[in-house]
Design an enzyme around this catalytic site. Sequence first.
Site, mmCIF file in Angstrom:
data_model
loop_
_atom_site.group_PDB
_atom_site.id
_atom_site.type_symbol
_atom_site.label_atom_id
_atom_site.label_comp_id
_atom_site.label_asym_id
_atom_site.label_seq_id
_atom_site.Cartn_x
_atom_site.Cartn_y
_atom_site.Cartn_z
ATOM 1 N N ASP A 17 75.399 -51.508 36.916
ATOM 2 C CA ASP A 17 74.852 -51.189 38.235
ATOM 3 C C ASP A 17 73.827 -52.215 38.710
ATOM 4 O O ASP A 17 73.384 -53.066 37.937
ATOM 5 C CB ASP A 17 74.219 -49.777 38.232
ATOM 6 C CG ASP A 17 73.465 -49.464 36.936
ATOM 7 O OD1 ASP A 17 73.064 -50.411 36.241
ATOM 8 O OD2 ASP A 17 73.278 -48.275 36.627
ATOM 9 N N HIS A 43 72.441 -38.482 34.098
ATOM 10 C CA HIS A 43 73.251 -39.520 34.762
ATOM 11 C C HIS A 43 73.673 -40.597 33.764
ATOM 12 O O HIS A 43 72.989 -40.843 32.776
ATOM 13 C CB HIS A 43 72.536 -40.111 35.993
ATOM 14 C CG HIS A 43 71.393 -41.038 35.737
ATOM 15 N ND1 HIS A 43 70.347 -41.194 36.616
ATOM 16 C CD2 HIS A 43 71.115 -41.891 34.710
ATOM 17 C CE1 HIS A 43 69.513 -42.095 36.147
ATOM 18 N NE2 HIS A 43 69.943 -42.532 34.993
ATOM 19 N N ASN A 66 68.255 -36.575 33.673
ATOM 20 C CA ASN A 66 69.078 -35.617 34.435
ATOM 21 C C ASN A 66 70.559 -35.700 34.070
ATOM 22 O O ASN A 66 71.405 -35.103 34.716
ATOM 23 C CB ASN A 66 68.890 -35.834 35.944
ATOM 24 C CG ASN A 66 69.386 -37.200 36.419
ATOM 25 O OD1 ASN A 66 69.891 -37.997 35.637
ATOM 26 N ND2 ASN A 66 69.246 -37.466 37.709
ATOM 27 N N GLU A 114 74.722 -39.947 39.561
ATOM 28 C CA GLU A 114 73.755 -38.855 39.513
ATOM 29 C C GLU A 114 74.496 -37.511 39.411
ATOM 30 O O GLU A 114 75.709 -37.440 39.656
ATOM 31 C CB GLU A 114 72.901 -38.890 40.789
ATOM 32 C CG GLU A 114 72.091 -40.183 40.964
ATOM 33 C CD GLU A 114 70.859 -40.252 40.054
ATOM 34 O OE1 GLU A 114 70.849 -39.635 38.971
ATOM 35 O OE2 GLU A 114 69.903 -40.944 40.439
HETATM 36 C C1 F6R Z 1 70.931 -48.644 33.788
HETATM 37 C C2 F6R Z 1 71.580 -47.358 33.877
HETATM 38 C C3 F6R Z 1 70.837 -46.068 33.775
HETATM 39 C C4 F6R Z 1 69.938 -46.003 32.544
HETATM 40 C C5 F6R Z 1 69.228 -44.654 32.468
HETATM 41 C C6 F6R Z 1 68.262 -44.585 31.313
HETATM 42 O O1 F6R Z 1 71.865 -49.690 33.911
HETATM 43 O O2 F6R Z 1 72.745 -47.367 34.059
HETATM 44 O O3 F6R Z 1 71.765 -45.024 33.724
HETATM 45 O O4 F6R Z 1 70.707 -46.202 31.404
HETATM 46 O O5 F6R Z 1 68.536 -44.405 33.663
HETATM 47 O O6 F6R Z 1 67.235 -45.493 31.492
HETATM 48 P P1 F6R Z 1 66.146 -45.736 30.346
HETATM 49 O O7 F6R Z 1 66.853 -46.364 29.224
HETATM 50 O O8 F6R Z 1 65.154 -46.658 30.983
HETATM 51 O O9 F6R Z 1 65.578 -44.403 30.014
#
Ligand code: F6R
Length: 247
Positions: A67, A138, A136, A143
């Site tokens: 992303d 995702h 959450n 989301e």
């Molecule tokens: C980032 C992504 C997000 C993160 C998620 C967890 O490329 O795809 O889904 O993997 O938000 O983020 P952290 O590791 O910072 O808790």
Amino acid sequence: MLVLVKSDYEELSRTGAQIIAELVRKKPNSVLGFATGSTPLGLYRELIRLHRNEGLDFSKVTTFNLDEYVSLPPEHDQSYHYFMRENLFKHINVDRRFVYLPMGMAQDVAAHCDWYEEQIEKCGGIDLQILGIGANGHIAFNEPGSSLGSRTRIKTLTGTTREANARFFKKSEEVPKYAITMGVGTIMDARSLLLVASGEGKAGAMQATIEGPITAMVPATIVQMHRRATIILDREAASKLTGIYTD
Ligand code: F6R
């Protein structure tokens, strides 16, 4: 689904990096899917170490990131282009021509998303996709409520995701409202998945992902349907699991 509970973040990171290294040694022209965020940082550090000390060769590897924020140029220090360059790519011998991330500045976002999907297909599909998870549930920026069959597209970030990511920006208003993200369906097409989760803040999401019913309200639960998925957690992230898992 192979669930591994490791004693701490370092062990989690080492184990994850070993899985990637093994694949790259076996198939030097692997197509790897990368994630950003704090969780895979340890794993990237270990890959860098393996490259420097053990000659792990990335020169034939192709990479696709999950992303990118809409409206951030690649040189912005909070863009995922910047993150990947600083935390991994500039330290290993990956060929920049084989590196793909969604372009946050794309003029025609829908056309760009189609192009991104086409590139993944042209490269023969993703061999291994690394995933983090949001509190959450995702995966990438899919989301809660995202279609479980979705493809790469633009998504509105939820308030909780924007709050969670505000720690990286000077002001919370600077957190972009939209992102381009691989879809859940795109992720599920990868030949194998490696989901990493660390810390108590992820315990609820991991309990739902591993032991809960599959639901679009917790997009990560779809990983249960993947034939080759490995989940690595540290003790804190595993603290709400009720089953017995290997270490
Ligand atoms: C980032 C992504 C997000 C993160 C998620 C967890 O490329 O795809 O889904 O993997 O938000 O983020 P952290 O590791 O910072 O808790």
